[in-house]
Write a protein that holds these residues in place. Structure first.
Motif, PDB file in Angstrom:
ATOM      1  N   MET A  17       0.838  -1.211   0.000  1.00 51.46           N
ATOM      2  CA  MET A  17       0.000   0.000   0.000  1.00 51.46           C
ATOM      3  C   MET A  17       0.864   1.249   0.000  1.00 51.46           C
ATOM      4  SD  MET A  17      -3.545  -0.280   1.989  1.00 51.46           S
ATOM      5  CE  MET A  17      -4.824  -1.443   1.534  1.00 51.46           C
ATOM      6  N   GLN A  18       1.955   1.227   0.805  1.00 49.51           N
ATOM      7  CA  GLN A  18       2.846   2.401   0.833  1.00 49.51           C
ATOM      8  C   GLN A  18       3.429   2.671  -0.551  1.00 49.51           C
ATOM      9  OE1 GLN A  18       5.217   0.825   3.938  1.00 49.51           O
ATOM     10  NE2 GLN A  18       4.352   2.152   5.527  1.00 49.51           N
ATOM     11  N   GLN A  19       3.824   1.573  -1.201  1.00 48.71           N
ATOM     12  CA  GLN A  19       4.392   1.696  -2.551  1.00 48.71           C
ATOM     13  C   GLN A  19       3.347   2.285  -3.515  1.00 48.71           C
ATOM     14  OE1 GLN A  19       7.301   1.230  -3.857  1.00 48.71           O
ATOM     15  NE2 GLN A  19       7.136   0.366  -5.917  1.00 48.71           N
ATOM     16  N   ALA A  20       2.095   1.762  -3.427  1.00 47.78           N
ATOM     17  CA  ALA A  20       1.024   2.248  -4.320  1.00 47.78           C
ATOM     18  C   ALA A  20       0.777   3.736  -4.050  1.00 47.78           C
ATOM     19  CB  ALA A  20      -0.240   1.434  -4.127  1.00 47.78           C
ATOM     20  N   ILE A  21       0.807   4.122  -2.769  1.00 48.13           N
ATOM     21  CA  ILE A  21       0.574   5.544  -2.449  1.00 48.13           C
ATOM     22  C   ILE A  21       1.693   6.416  -3.045  1.00 48.13           C
ATOM     23  CG2 ILE A  21       0.458   7.242  -0.552  1.00 48.13           C
ATOM     24  CD1 ILE A  21      -1.046   5.040   1.063  1.00 48.13           C
ATOM     25  N   SER A  22       2.920   5.888  -3.033  1.00 53.81           N
ATOM     26  CA  SER A  22       3.997   6.704  -3.606  1.00 53.81           C
ATOM     27  C   SER A  22       3.827   6.825  -5.125  1.00 53.81           C
ATOM     28  CB  SER A  22       5.382   6.176  -3.210  1.00 53.81           C
ATOM     29  OG  SER A  22       5.620   4.976  -3.898  1.00 53.81           O
ATOM     30  N   ILE A  23       3.263   5.811  -5.743  1.00 60.57           N
ATOM     31  CA  ILE A  23       2.990   5.893  -7.196  1.00 60.57           C
ATOM     32  C   ILE A  23       1.883   6.923  -7.459  1.00 60.57           C
ATOM     33  CG2 ILE A  23       2.134   4.581  -9.195  1.00 60.57           C
ATOM     34  CD1 ILE A  23       3.513   2.089  -7.937  1.00 60.57           C
ATOM     35  N   VAL A  24       0.873   6.929  -6.588  1.00 64.87           N
ATOM     36  CA  VAL A  24      -0.211   7.914  -6.729  1.00 64.87           C
ATOM     37  C   VAL A  24       0.370   9.326  -6.536  1.00 64.87           C
ATOM     38  CG1 VAL A  24      -2.374   8.769  -5.723  1.00 64.87           C
ATOM     39  CG2 VAL A  24      -2.023   6.307  -5.985  1.00 64.87           C
ATOM     40  N   ALA A  25       1.278   9.463  -5.567  1.00 65.16           N
ATOM     41  CA  ALA A  25       1.867  10.784  -5.279  1.00 65.16           C
ATOM     42  C   ALA A  25       2.591  11.326  -6.512  1.00 65.16           C
ATOM     43  CB  ALA A  25       2.815  10.688  -4.094  1.00 65.16           C
ATOM     44  N   ARG A  26       3.300  10.448  -7.250  1.00 64.83           N
ATOM     45  CA  ARG A  26       3.991  10.898  -8.473  1.00 64.83           C
ATOM     46  C   ARG A  26       2.989  11.429  -9.491  1.00 64.83           C
ATOM     47  NH1 ARG A  26       8.298   6.491 -10.555  1.00 64.83           N
ATOM     48  NH2 ARG A  26       6.417   5.791 -11.576  1.00 64.83           N
ATOM     49  N   GLU A  27       1.862  10.707  -9.604  1.00 64.91           N
ATOM     50  CA  GLU A  27       0.836  11.102 -10.577  1.00 64.91           C
ATOM     51  C   GLU A  27       0.197  12.431 -10.180  1.00 64.91           C
ATOM     52  OE1 GLU A  27       0.272   9.232 -13.377  1.00 64.91           O
ATOM     53  OE2 GLU A  27      -1.114  10.808 -14.060  1.00 64.91           O
ATOM     54  N   GLU A  28       0.042  12.631  -8.856  1.00 65.54           N
ATOM     55  CA  GLU A  28      -0.602  13.863  -8.372  1.00 65.54           C
ATOM     56  C   GLU A  28       0.172  15.113  -8.790  1.00 65.54           C
ATOM     57  OE1 GLU A  28      -3.070  12.517  -4.370  1.00 65.54           O
ATOM     58  OE2 GLU A  28      -0.902  12.756  -4.223  1.00 65.54           O
ATOM     59  N   LYS A  29       1.471  14.931  -9.067  1.00 63.29           N
ATOM     60  CA  LYS A  29       2.257  16.093  -9.525  1.00 63.29           C
ATOM     61  C   LYS A  29       1.826  16.520 -10.927  1.00 63.29           C
ATOM     62  CE  LYS A  29       6.249  15.338  -6.635  1.00 63.29           C
ATOM     63  NZ  LYS A  29       6.797  14.003  -6.457  1.00 63.29           N
ATOM     64  N   LYS A  30       1.226  15.544 -11.691  1.00 62.69           N
ATOM     65  CA  LYS A  30       0.818  15.863 -13.077  1.00 62.69           C
ATOM     66  C   LYS A  30      -0.654  16.265 -13.165  1.00 62.69           C
ATOM     67  CE  LYS A  30       3.533  11.960 -14.429  1.00 62.69           C
ATOM     68  NZ  LYS A  30       3.279  10.656 -14.994  1.00 62.69           N
ATOM     69  N   GLY A  31      -1.463  15.772 -12.250  1.00 58.78           N
ATOM     70  CA  GLY A  31      -2.912  16.037 -12.304  1.00 58.78           C
ATOM     71  C   GLY A  31      -3.582  15.196 -11.218  1.00 58.78           C
ATOM     72  N   THR A  32      -4.857  15.475 -10.956  1.00 59.24           N
ATOM     73  CA  THR A  32      -5.498  14.753  -9.843  1.00 59.24           C
ATOM     74  C   THR A  32      -6.063  13.420 -10.333  1.00 59.24           C
ATOM     75  OG1 THR A  32      -6.147  16.935  -9.097  1.00 59.24           O
ATOM     76  CG2 THR A  32      -7.105  15.064  -7.932  1.00 59.24           C
ATOM     77  N   PRO A  33      -5.589  12.305  -9.770  1.00 59.90           N
ATOM     78  CA  PRO A  33      -6.051  11.015 -10.286  1.00 59.90           C
ATOM     79  C   PRO A  33      -7.281  10.456  -9.558  1.00 59.90           C
ATOM     80  CG  PRO A  33      -4.212  10.682  -8.791  1.00 59.90           C
ATOM     81  CD  PRO A  33      -4.512  12.157  -8.774  1.00 59.90           C
ATOM     82  N   LEU A  34      -7.962   9.555 -10.252  1.00 60.48           N
ATOM     83  CA  LEU A  34      -8.989   8.725  -9.617  1.00 60.48           C
ATOM     84  C   LEU A  34      -8.332   7.373  -9.355  1.00 60.48           C
ATOM     85  CD1 LEU A  34     -11.851   7.752  -8.857  1.00 60.48           C
ATOM     86  CD2 LEU A  34     -12.254   7.330 -11.279  1.00 60.48           C
TER      87      LEU A  34
END
Ligand code: ADP
Ligand code: ASP
Ligand code: MG
Length: 471
Positions: A17-34
């Protein structure tokens, strides 16, 4: 905007889960993900067992398994969340969900019958647990995040266990509930796989359905990418569990990916491609364990495809185990019309889908999923001809757009399989796959031989990659 779907192993432990959250965090720099999540790995299977146990009066067994589900998630919370108040609040939410699960077990036990409707209720808990924990962990790390109950958005028909979305209703709900959150920069976390009827009864889209949820949501939002984060480096030349030398495929067309998924490649749910094709949204299949590996892009974009022109014949080999061959032989078939109609009418009455088929003048051979086989179906088939059945077989399909125009493919396939007992052969009408059936114990040798035949040429390297983990 992107839809990011994480599968069971990608959210199966605190570390994952921590790893997945860090992947989401990278995406958040480009735009807000679902963010769309599966249940933690193994949990949906456990919920199916719980449902079955409750339905056949094995109350103690069902309650013991529910206890395991509770302790699994409480341990996850304990490992993941640091803040004491947040941890206590989350533990109490998990307790509430477990309380509802136990009430459901007792209810089904009292009624003494498990309906498809209550089975879906049981199965929905996995995604409710995983998303609740994930969203809380994101919040603790300071993300601007909202948890959305997919049952307020994914409105479906009442075909429990295999529900289909009511497109227009869902699109309106997405615009009303999810889009405004994303527009103000709030990452949304929701469940894959589950939905609800218009009157609020919980449904599921079928096993492995979170990929489908993500693709649907991506299409309704008209996102610029649908990302399927899983435990392998994208779609590979075959299942790496069967052939360790399998390589990841850089780019595929929508039709190749859809064909592969329908023919058994578990990495994508078969219905994932259609919504993406409809809105022409690229689907990325990526590895949450190696987020920097390129993975696979599935697209029809000529520019992306042209950089990756592929002269080889076969893109991938798919396997579907747990199949059964039914042979029907009847002299009445010869020169007479209406026989096929009669035959398929039997399958349609039992709601059984026929997977592969091959015919001669007096016989028809076809495969069905072994789970859909029933003695009643066979009795009805016997009224139109002699019936023979072979269990424990698997279909193997070689897939690639280039198969369409190529000579000599069959020769190469059959020479690679000369030591294997082929039980049935068929070429798909799309002409991009050739399929055959072997006994299950021969699957490994058959697939390994085919893989050697089609994927050892040096020119393959432009389009295939060695998985990141084995570099
Ligand atoms: P998730 O839980 O992320 O949805 P799945 O278990 O449903 O993941 O799908 C990933 C698995 O699909 C892989 O671990 C792999 O064993 C299997 N698989 C089957 N065929 C293929 C293929 N052609 N390419 C990649 N993986 C495949
Ligand atoms: N959790 C569901 C399943 O195991 C859906 C999914 O993982 O896609 O089938
Ligand atoms: Mg899956």
């Amino acid at each position: 905007m992107a839809v990011m779907k994480f599968g069971g192993t990608s959210v199966g432990t605190a570390r994952a889960m921590q790893q997945a959250i860090s992947i989401v965090a990278r995406e958040e720099k480009k735009g807000t993900p679902l963010v769309v999540l599966s249940a933690c790995s193994g949990i949906t299977n456990k919920l199916v067992h719980i449902a079955d146990a409750a339905g056949c009066s094995a109350l103690d067994e069902a309650m013991a398994l529910a206890g395991e589900v509770r302790s699994f998630h409480l341990k996850l919370v304990d490992e993941l969340i640091k803040n004491a108040a947040l941890k206590a609040g989350l533990a109490s939410t998990i307790e509430q969900l477990c309380g509802r699960l136990e009430m459901l077990i007792k209810g089904v036990d009292i009624v003494g019958e498990l309906t498809e409707r209550s089975r879906d209720m049981f199965c929905s808990f996995g995604e409710l647990f995983s998303t609740t924990v994930f969203a809380a962990a994101m919040k603790e790390l300071g993300h601007n995040v909202a948890w959305v109950d997919a049952r307020t958005v994914m409105i479906t028909d009442d075909n429990f266990g295999f529900a289909r979305p009511l497109d227009e209703v869902c699109e309106a709900k997405v615009n009303q509930i999810i889009r405004p959150l994303l527009a103000k920069g709030t990452t949304v976390v929701t469940q894959g796989y589950i939905g609800a009827t218009k009157d609020g009864r919980t449904t599921t889209l079928g096993r492995g359905g979170s990929d489908f949820s993500a693709a649907l949501l991506g299409a309704w939002l008209n996102d610029n990418s649908i990302q399927i984060w899983t435990d392998v480096d994208g779609v590979m030349t075959t299942d790496p569990r069967l052939v360790p030398e399998a390589r990841s495929i850089r780019v595929m067309t929508f039709s190749e990916a859809a064909e592969l998924a329908y023919l058994g490649a578990k990495v994508l749910h078969p219905d994932t491609i259609a919504p993406a094709v409809q809105k022409n949204i690229p689907v990325y299949v990526l590895n949450s364990l190696h987020p920097d590996a390129k993975g696979t892009i599935i697209t029809n974009d000529p520019e992306r495809l042209s950089g990756m022109s592929y002269e080889g014949l076969v893109k991938s080999i798919a396997v579907k185990k747990g199949q059964c061959i039914i042979n029907i032989r009847s002299n009445r078939m010869m020169g007479r019309h209406g026989f096929m109609n009669e035959l398929f009418d039997v399958f349609s009455r039992y709601g059984v889908s026929v997977e592969m088929i091959s015919t001669s003048e007096v016989s028809v051979s076809l495969t069905v999923d072994d789970k859909s086989f029933s003695n009643e179906l066979i009795q009805d088939l016997k009224s139109i001809g002699d019936v023979e059945i072979e269990h424990n077989v698997a279909t193997i399909s070689v897939v690639g757009d280039n198969l369409r125009m190529s000579r000599g493919v069959a020769g190469r396939i059959f020479s690679a399989l000369k030591n294997v007992n082929l039980r049935m052969i068929s070429q798909g009408a799309s002409e991009i796959n050739v399929g055959f059936v072997v006994e299950e114990p021969e699957v490994a040798i058959a697939v390994n031989n085919l893989h050697k035949e089609f994927f050892s040429a040096p020119e393959d390297h432009a389009i295939f990659e060695t998985p990141a983990g084995s570099r």
